[in-house]
Write an enzyme that holds these catalytic residues in place. Structure first.
Site, PDB file in Angstrom:
ATOM      1  N   LYS A 166       4.456 -12.207  10.957  1.00 19.26           N
ATOM      2  CA  LYS A 166       3.711 -11.393   9.998  1.00 19.26           C
ATOM      3  C   LYS A 166       4.376 -11.456   8.620  1.00 19.26           C
ATOM      4  O   LYS A 166       5.612 -11.457   8.521  1.00 19.26           O
ATOM      5  CB  LYS A 166       3.656  -9.952  10.519  1.00 19.26           C
ATOM      6  CG  LYS A 166       2.851  -8.974   9.678  1.00 19.26           C
ATOM      7  CD  LYS A 166       2.816  -7.636  10.404  1.00 19.26           C
ATOM      8  CE  LYS A 166       2.212  -6.522   9.566  1.00 19.26           C
ATOM      9  NZ  LYS A 166       2.201  -5.240  10.303  1.00 19.26           N
ATOM     10  N   SER A 192       0.253  -0.392  13.916  1.00 16.43           N
ATOM     11  CA  SER A 192      -0.161  -1.770  13.640  1.00 16.43           C
ATOM     12  C   SER A 192       0.304  -2.816  14.637  1.00 16.43           C
ATOM     13  O   SER A 192       0.113  -4.004  14.397  1.00 16.43           O
ATOM     14  CB  SER A 192       0.277  -2.163  12.226  1.00 16.43           C
ATOM     15  OG  SER A 192      -0.495  -1.457  11.278  1.00 16.43           O
ATOM     16  N   SER A 194      -2.482  -3.581  10.044  1.00 17.86           N
ATOM     17  CA  SER A 194      -1.774  -4.521   9.183  1.00 17.86           C
ATOM     18  C   SER A 194      -1.277  -5.746   9.934  1.00 17.86           C
ATOM     19  O   SER A 194      -0.918  -6.736   9.302  1.00 17.86           O
ATOM     20  CB  SER A 194      -0.609  -3.828   8.470  1.00 17.86           C
ATOM     21  OG  SER A 194       0.402  -3.463   9.367  1.00 17.86           O
TER      22      SER A 194
END
Length: 468
Positions: free
Chosen positions: A82, A181, A157
């Site tokens: 991420k 998330s 997210s």
């Protein structure tokens, strides 16, 4: 329905991460073949899903052709990271385009052990701006779309990671969770998502400096065994001395548990469809021999206001300290309405923050009392079905967006505050066919208990993947 499916007859096939390791050790596939397959799948589906923030294909191919320098269990398995943790040689954009991101000189404190497992990152995944929204719908970078139906959000997210794992691009991807998330994209995309106990996995320095530690790193996977294997391997190098070890969990536990079930969030009752599916999951638990008791939500309504104030304070710190943190190119006018609205909310309420932090820190006293009676707590992961793209448009009026966020993300922030582990499992489907997550939370340090129950539920009610 527009469904995006990257699964095909290549080296990855329908393998999960443990299956890929087995294939590598058997010599039926090579690391280079797995990485090439993941890159081809990314190129095939990213135009529709928009999950990639940065591509590192050449680097991944080079790494795959080396003689496995890390020696980790997952050596040769492709992954994504991420785009809010530091990885050497890659920029960190935090889901924003408000500055010119620098290339990181070194791996951050999380990336080091993550990469030491042997996972090969083929790039970074997209997130909502700074991770503040539960839907990544950036006005210029575009929306991350759900592979089960591209009209819908991939959720939270870590949406880029969730979309790619669900679509079959990679079997495992990094995610992190400051308000849900890991668990929200797991729920939206039909995945396994464990937010571990606070301190279980390391955090980069910028996140460790928060006054209340709510962020937790983890992964998204399609199988329980992949999640269990990941925590086993991370524990070899980053075991927390004050937490019980997870160990090598490979199947269900023998103990029959006393499980509380609650369909009422702090903010609202769940939608009728969600509440009914949660009670169906409770009935399955009883069929498996567990004891289930319906309980009321014990958390006071004030928690929402306190968490929102702290959430907005994080935006305040990022916006006001933007040039110091991100450099002279930082331009706050390129931030979205949600980030700027949160910053304004904090600016007008800073005097209330110390008391809010005290109350939030005391919340764990309530959950500890709950867990003194019950082994686990079952709730829906989210209070309603997955919304369409646009419902949480971050360019819309701030008050509209924040009210919709509070309404939908009504269950997950609690464990970020208490630090207790919580896992979303894809045990249900909506009437429209989209995945619905069921969330189980446990006392601090009892992550293994969640994994043992997850194995049992996966065997009792196997969840489908997009490939069928």
């Amino acid at each position: 329905m527009t469904r995006i499916d990257a699964f095909t007859d290549d080296a990855l096939g329908t393998l999960d991460a443990v299956g890929a390791v087995d294939a590598l050790r058997a010599g039926t596939v090579s690391a280079a073949e797995l990485v090439d397959a993941a890159i081809a799948r990314t190129e095939a589906v990213n135009p529709a899903l928009n999950g990639m923030a940065h591509e590192a294909f050449d680097r991944a191919r080079t790494r795959a052709r080396l003689a496995y320098p890390y020696g980790g269990y997952f050596d040769g398995v492709p992954t994504f990271i991420k785009d809010n943790v530091a990885v050497a040689g890659m920029p960190t954009r935090e889901g924003a385009d408000a500055w010119q991101a620098r290339i990181e000189a070194n791996d951050g404190d999380f990336a080091r052990p993550y990469l030491a497992t042997g996972l090969i990152p083929i790039g970074k995944t997209q997130l909502s701006e700074f991770g503040f929204s539960a839907s990544a719908e950036h006005p210029r970078l575009g929306a991350v779309r759900n592979p089960w139906h591209t009209d819908y959000t991939a959720g939270a997210s870590s949406s880029g990671s969730g979309a790619f794992v669900a679509a079959g691009v990679v079997p495992i991807a990094h995610a992190n969770d400051g308000g849900g998330s890991i668990r929200i994209p797991a729920a939206c995309n039909g995945l396994v998502g464990l937010k571990p106990s606070r301190g279980r996995l390391p955090l980069d320095r910028n996140v460790r400096q928060m006054p209340l530690q709510i962020v937790h790193n983890g992964v998204l996977t399609r199988s329980v065994r992949d999640t269990a294997a990941f925590y086993r391997e991370m524990e070899r190098t980053v075991a927390h001395p004050k937490l019980p070890r997870i160990g090598d969990i490979r199947g269900p536990g023998a103990a029959r548990l006393h499980i509380a079930v609650c369909t009422q969030s702090i903010a609202r009752d769940s939608a009728p469809e969600i509440a009914d599916l949660t009670l169906q999951t409770a009935a399955l638990l009883e069929e498996l021999g567990h004891r289930v008791t319906v309980v009321d939500n014990p958390i006071p309504r004030r928690f929402i206001d306190d968490f929102l104030l702290y959430w907005s304070f994080l935006a305040f710190a990022l916006v006001r300290g933007g040039r110091r943190t991100f450099g002279e190119t930082f331009d706050r006018t390129r931030l979205d309405s949600l980030t700027l609205g949160l910053e304004r909310h904090a600016a007008g309420n800073l005097v209330r923050l110390p008391a809010a932090l005290v109350r939030l820190a005391r919340t764990r006293r309530i959950t500890e009392r709950l867990h003194s009676t019950y082994d686990l707590l079952l709730t829906p992961t989210l209070a309603d079905v997955t919304p369409r793209i646009g419902h949480l448009d971050p360019t819309a009026d701030y008050q509209q967006v924040i009210e919709r966020l509070i309404d939908w993300v009504a269950f997950t922030p609690l464990q970020n505050v208490t630090g207790e582990p919580a896992m979303s499992l894809p045990l249900a489907r909506s009437a429209s066919g989209l995945p619905i997550g069921m969330m189980f939370s446990a006392p601090l340090g009892r992550d293994a208990r969640l994994l043992e129950l997850a194995y049992e539920l996966e065997a009792a009610r196997p969840w489908p993947t997009i490939s069928g």
